[in-house]
Scaffold this motif. Structure first.
Motif, PDB file in Angstrom:
ATOM      1  N   THR A 174      51.635  56.031  91.758  1.00 34.32           N
ATOM      2  CA  THR A 174      52.876  56.797  91.572  1.00 34.32           C
ATOM      3  C   THR A 174      53.832  56.021  90.679  1.00 34.32           C
ATOM      4  N   TYR A 196      51.638  51.242  96.279  1.00 38.70           N
ATOM      5  CA  TYR A 196      52.312  49.933  96.251  1.00 38.70           C
ATOM      6  C   TYR A 196      51.485  48.853  95.556  1.00 38.70           C
ATOM      7  N   SER A 224      56.947  56.288  91.371  1.00 40.44           N
ATOM      8  CA  SER A 224      58.138  56.263  92.236  1.00 40.44           C
ATOM      9  C   SER A 224      58.517  54.878  92.732  1.00 40.44           C
ATOM     10  N   LYS A 225      57.594  53.945  92.686  1.00 42.13           N
ATOM     11  CA  LYS A 225      57.858  52.639  93.328  1.00 42.13           C
ATOM     12  C   LYS A 225      58.126  51.575  92.266  1.00 42.13           C
ATOM     13  N   SER A 285      53.130  62.153  94.254  1.00 40.12           N
ATOM     14  CA  SER A 285      51.802  62.017  94.876  1.00 40.12           C
ATOM     15  C   SER A 285      51.596  63.118  95.901  1.00 40.12           C
ATOM     16  N   ASP A 342      45.096  55.490  98.273  1.00 41.88           N
ATOM     17  CA  ASP A 342      46.493  55.620  97.860  1.00 41.88           C
ATOM     18  C   ASP A 342      47.021  54.232  97.533  1.00 41.88           C
ATOM     19  N   ASN A 391      51.304  51.832 104.021  1.00 40.01           N
ATOM     20  CA  ASN A 391      52.650  52.132 104.494  1.00 40.01           C
ATOM     21  C   ASN A 391      52.493  52.649 105.924  1.00 40.01           C
ATOM     22  N   ARG A 399      59.618  62.448  90.123  1.00 45.78           N
ATOM     23  CA  ARG A 399      58.446  63.022  90.803  1.00 45.78           C
ATOM     24  C   ARG A 399      57.210  62.971  89.897  1.00 45.78           C
TER      25      ARG A 399
HETATM   26  C1  LIG Z   1      51.691  55.457 100.595  1.00 43.85           C
HETATM   27  C2  LIG Z   1      52.544  56.424  99.875  1.00 43.85           C
HETATM   28  N1  LIG Z   1      51.978  57.333  99.088  1.00 43.85           N
HETATM   29  C3  LIG Z   1      52.701  58.231  98.420  1.00 43.85           C
HETATM   30  C4  LIG Z   1      54.078  58.245  98.528  1.00 43.85           C
HETATM   31  C5  LIG Z   1      54.856  59.310  97.808  1.00 43.85           C
HETATM   32  O1  LIG Z   1      54.859  59.087  96.456  1.00 43.85           O
HETATM   33  P1  LIG Z   1      55.532  60.124  95.471  1.00 43.85           P
HETATM   34  O2  LIG Z   1      56.962  59.730  95.345  1.00 43.85           O
HETATM   35  O3  LIG Z   1      54.760  59.935  94.194  1.00 43.85           O
HETATM   36  O4  LIG Z   1      55.369  61.507  96.033  1.00 43.85           O
HETATM   37  C6  LIG Z   1      54.720  57.330  99.359  1.00 43.85           C
HETATM   38  C7  LIG Z   1      56.178  57.374  99.496  1.00 43.85           C
HETATM   39  O5  LIG Z   1      56.817  56.703 100.256  1.00 43.85           O
HETATM   40  C8  LIG Z   1      53.933  56.390 100.040  1.00 43.85           C
HETATM   41  O6  LIG Z   1      54.476  55.490 100.859  1.00 43.85           O
END
Ligand SMILES: Cc1ncc(COP(=O)(O)O)c(C=O)c1O
Length: 360
Positions: free
Chosen positions: A218, A194, A220-221, A92, A191, A166, A229
């Protein structure tokens, strides 16, 4: 948003930009001999096709699909959004940076962020020499709509809304978000990193309604692929075209494209993992509530919990001495003495609880 003109928000140099045209974008036929991109037809002597399984090695010597259509088509089915409305970034973080580079004139434009929130919105602003206006969340961690609109001016290009946020873990009120999308004169980025853990509905279905909206997600979670990535942006075709124009030609490497595509086939298993993490969160919240030094456990719609303690620095040090790393957020606005704890697996969570018992 009435009379919305996207191109009024785009930097002049980006409007005029003639993007890099890669060898693979120029040729769309079914070629047999590739002598166009100065690759190495011998390939890697170590990563031979026979070593790599699933034929991945066979193509490691070739540049990957610049627009990742295979991965996008799979995402399209899962999310119910056409592939042309999807952009995939190198995390992201690449999406955030590209948004700045497309829409913000260094030294002139400004963006609005709502602390405490994800740190990269501000860092990217500073890197791109764009003024970042910080309008703190209210005391119950909601958007301060009035002050956000008050701070907005003709040079405001981006508004970042993180929901669930976050590090606070809560959803932003949907009505507030809608009001801001309707009244902010620039691009609103929601964004939703989550969102899979949240009870709130995503804004993805609202994309057809709002031309100034970008929804970020993303892999990633909830999808468990932080190392690959793979950050996602969903928006109008016009906005996605701008992102494609500005991104580096091969921003997503072949391994990430292939492993991402494989991981996306496991929707049911991922949903089970999400349920397990939410279950673990409930257990952890209950166990944390027994400690008198934890003054507050904030409600969370994410895969982490924010807690307020009597002394965050001391607790942080105590945990790290026991090799447990949590995130100290106590320097963030509204987060005095707060630590953010990611929900781990049952073993990790129990190690944390044992260590906290020692602190008490
Ligand atoms: C709110 C938020 N957006 C984006 C990201 C980053 O995501 P990415 O791993 O896709 O770069 C994070 C990572 O902790 C996050 O907390």
């Amino acid at each position: 948003m009435k009379d919305f003109d996207l191109y009024k928000l785009v930097r002049e140099n980006i409007k005029k930009l003639k993007p890099y045209s890669s060898a693979r974008t120029e040729y769309s036929g079914d070629a047999a001999v590739f002598l166009d991109a100065n690759e190495n037809s011998y390939g890697s002597p170590v990563l031979l096709p026979s070593h790599s399984g699933e034929g991945a090695g066979a193509r490691l010597n070739r540049y990957p699909d610049p627009l990742q259509w295979n991965l996008k088509n799979q995402l399209s089915k899962i999310k119910g959004i056409p592939s042309q409305n999807i952009f995939i970034g190198n995390g992201s973080d690449e999406v955030i940076d590209l948004a700045y580079r497309i829409f913000c004139e260094p030294g002139k434009s400004n963006v609005i962020i709502c602390p405490p929130t994800y740190g990269m919105y501000k860092v990217c602003g500073n890197i791109n020499d764009v003024k970042v206006k910080e309008i703190n969340l209210t005391h119950d961690f909601q958007l301060d709509v009035e002050n956000i609109l008050e701070a907005t001016d003709i040079n405001s290009r981006l508004l970042f809304i993180c929901s669930p946020n976050n590090p606070t873990g809560n959803n932003m009120n949907r009505i507030d978000i809608e009001l801001l999308i309707n009244n902010f004169p620039g691009i609103v980025l929601i964004d939703e990193a989550y969102i899979n853990y949240s009870r709130q509905k995503s804004f993805l279905q609202e994309l057809t309604e709002y031309e100034n909206l970008i929804v970020m997600q993303t892999l990633s979670k909830a999808w468990g692929l932080a190392a690959l990535r793979l950050g996602l942006a969903f928006a109008s075709e016009k906005i996605i075209e701008l992102f494609n124009k500005v991104k580096p030609p091969y921003n997503i490497n072949l391994s990430s494209q292939q492993l991402g595509a494989k991981a996306l086939t496991a929707v049911e298993e991922v949903n089970t993992n999400i349920k397990n993490i939410i279950e673990q969160k409930k257990i952890l919240q209950e166990q944390l509530s027994q400690f008198s030094f934890i003054q507050k456990i904030y409600p969370s719609d994410a895969n982490f919990i924010l807690i307020k303690t009597n002394d965050a620095d001391k607790l942080y040090q105590c945990l790290s001495a026991q090799k447990i790393i949590v995130r100290n957020r106590s320097k963030e606005p509204l987060c005095e003495n707060c630590l953010r704890i990611t929900i781990g697996n049952p073993e990790e969570n129990q190690i944390l609880i044992k260590s906290l018992k020692k602190y008490e």
